[in-house]
Design an enzyme around this catalytic site. Sequence first.
Site, mmCIF file in Angstrom:
data_model
loop_
_atom_site.group_PDB
_atom_site.id
_atom_site.type_symbol
_atom_site.label_atom_id
_atom_site.label_comp_id
_atom_site.label_asym_id
_atom_site.label_seq_id
_atom_site.Cartn_x
_atom_site.Cartn_y
_atom_site.Cartn_z
ATOM 1 N N TYR A 67 -13.150 0.874 8.962
ATOM 2 C CA TYR A 67 -14.032 0.072 8.117
ATOM 3 C C TYR A 67 -14.657 -1.052 8.937
ATOM 4 O O TYR A 67 -14.016 -1.662 9.794
ATOM 5 C CB TYR A 67 -13.242 -0.522 6.951
ATOM 6 N N LYS A 118 20.287 -6.589 1.387
ATOM 7 C CA LYS A 118 19.114 -6.995 0.609
ATOM 8 C C LYS A 118 17.866 -6.298 1.146
ATOM 9 O O LYS A 118 17.859 -5.778 2.269
ATOM 10 C CB LYS A 118 18.944 -8.512 0.675
ATOM 11 N N MET A 153 -4.865 2.141 4.148
ATOM 12 C CA MET A 153 -3.816 2.178 3.137
ATOM 13 C C MET A 153 -2.930 3.413 3.288
ATOM 14 O O MET A 153 -1.709 3.341 3.135
ATOM 15 C CB MET A 153 -4.421 2.152 1.734
ATOM 16 N N ARG A 204 16.166 -24.752 2.457
ATOM 17 C CA ARG A 204 15.618 -23.724 1.589
ATOM 18 C C ARG A 204 16.435 -23.772 0.306
ATOM 19 O O ARG A 204 16.298 -24.678 -0.493
ATOM 20 C CB ARG A 204 15.654 -22.362 2.292
#
Length: 319
Positions: free
Chosen positions: A216, A14, A262, A105
């Site tokens: 930033y 997965k 990013m 779950r």
Amino acid sequence: MKKLDGAELWAVVKANAYGHGAIPVARAALEVGASALCVATLNEGLSLRNVMPGERIIVMGPLSPHDIAIAREAKLECVAHTDEMVELLAAQVDFHLKINTGLNRWGIESPPVTSNGRLVGVMSQFATDGDPDITSRQLAAFLDVSANSTGAVRHIANSCAAWLFPETQLDAVRSGCTLVGFPPTPDVDFGIRPTLRWTSYLAQVRRVSPGETIGYEGSYRVPKNTIMGLIPVGYADGFNVNLVGTHVLVGDARAQVVSVYMDAMCVILDRKLPTGTPVTLVGDGITFADHAKNAAIDSWEISAGLVDDARRTLRRIVD
């Protein structure tokens, strides 16, 4: 396979095999004897089915009623997590019943009284990795609830349980993290090796004076004359912003990451290096575990986020 005492190995691929590439990992697992492939979503199952028409594929996550017809057409096995889903799946596809034994779950508390139709498996999932008391209680509960599921494969063990508690192996073991070289718990030496190497290059180098900032909002203030390197990998590629403070290998020297964007990250270099210098993000002693420790998360939380898009990254499978 050497650790399994008669139980089948089912490869959990997965999340693109924890970011390592579902198709190559699935093929490698099948080559060493895995008899089934486990995924989380219908689309993951369909992607595998497109290239592996004859393999056993189990979709472990929830499905909508519309999804069931698609799964049936693709000959995918499904998992029922609710009484209602048992009724929907039983007449249409081979399915597994998920029992909640403590993780709280997915799963129901006990098998339904109604006919199980095409039931082929009964499963559960441990809530801890390595706790013998919790593991023992969950195993006992699972064995009790699944005792009357005649003919169905019983499976509850993951990589860690199968390794540390052989009695949990039952009919099949769902192994994911150890297949790609992740020890499921840092407390035990499993003797396994990482299977993924992640590299980039130094794209820009500049000198930064004391008092100047990098990033930033001035996220890193330079304390002294510093040589900064820019690497064209960022959080859009899977290098999480929480990895600020970790180290990568630039050339032959470790360099601290001080800012992640990013599409790029900034590192502090110990000397001026030419652009194009190779950078190792994972490999040569730099591990996912190192990065994960810095960010206080699990290794596969990082690897599962690796981008598998040829427009951004180049993947090369090495035997």
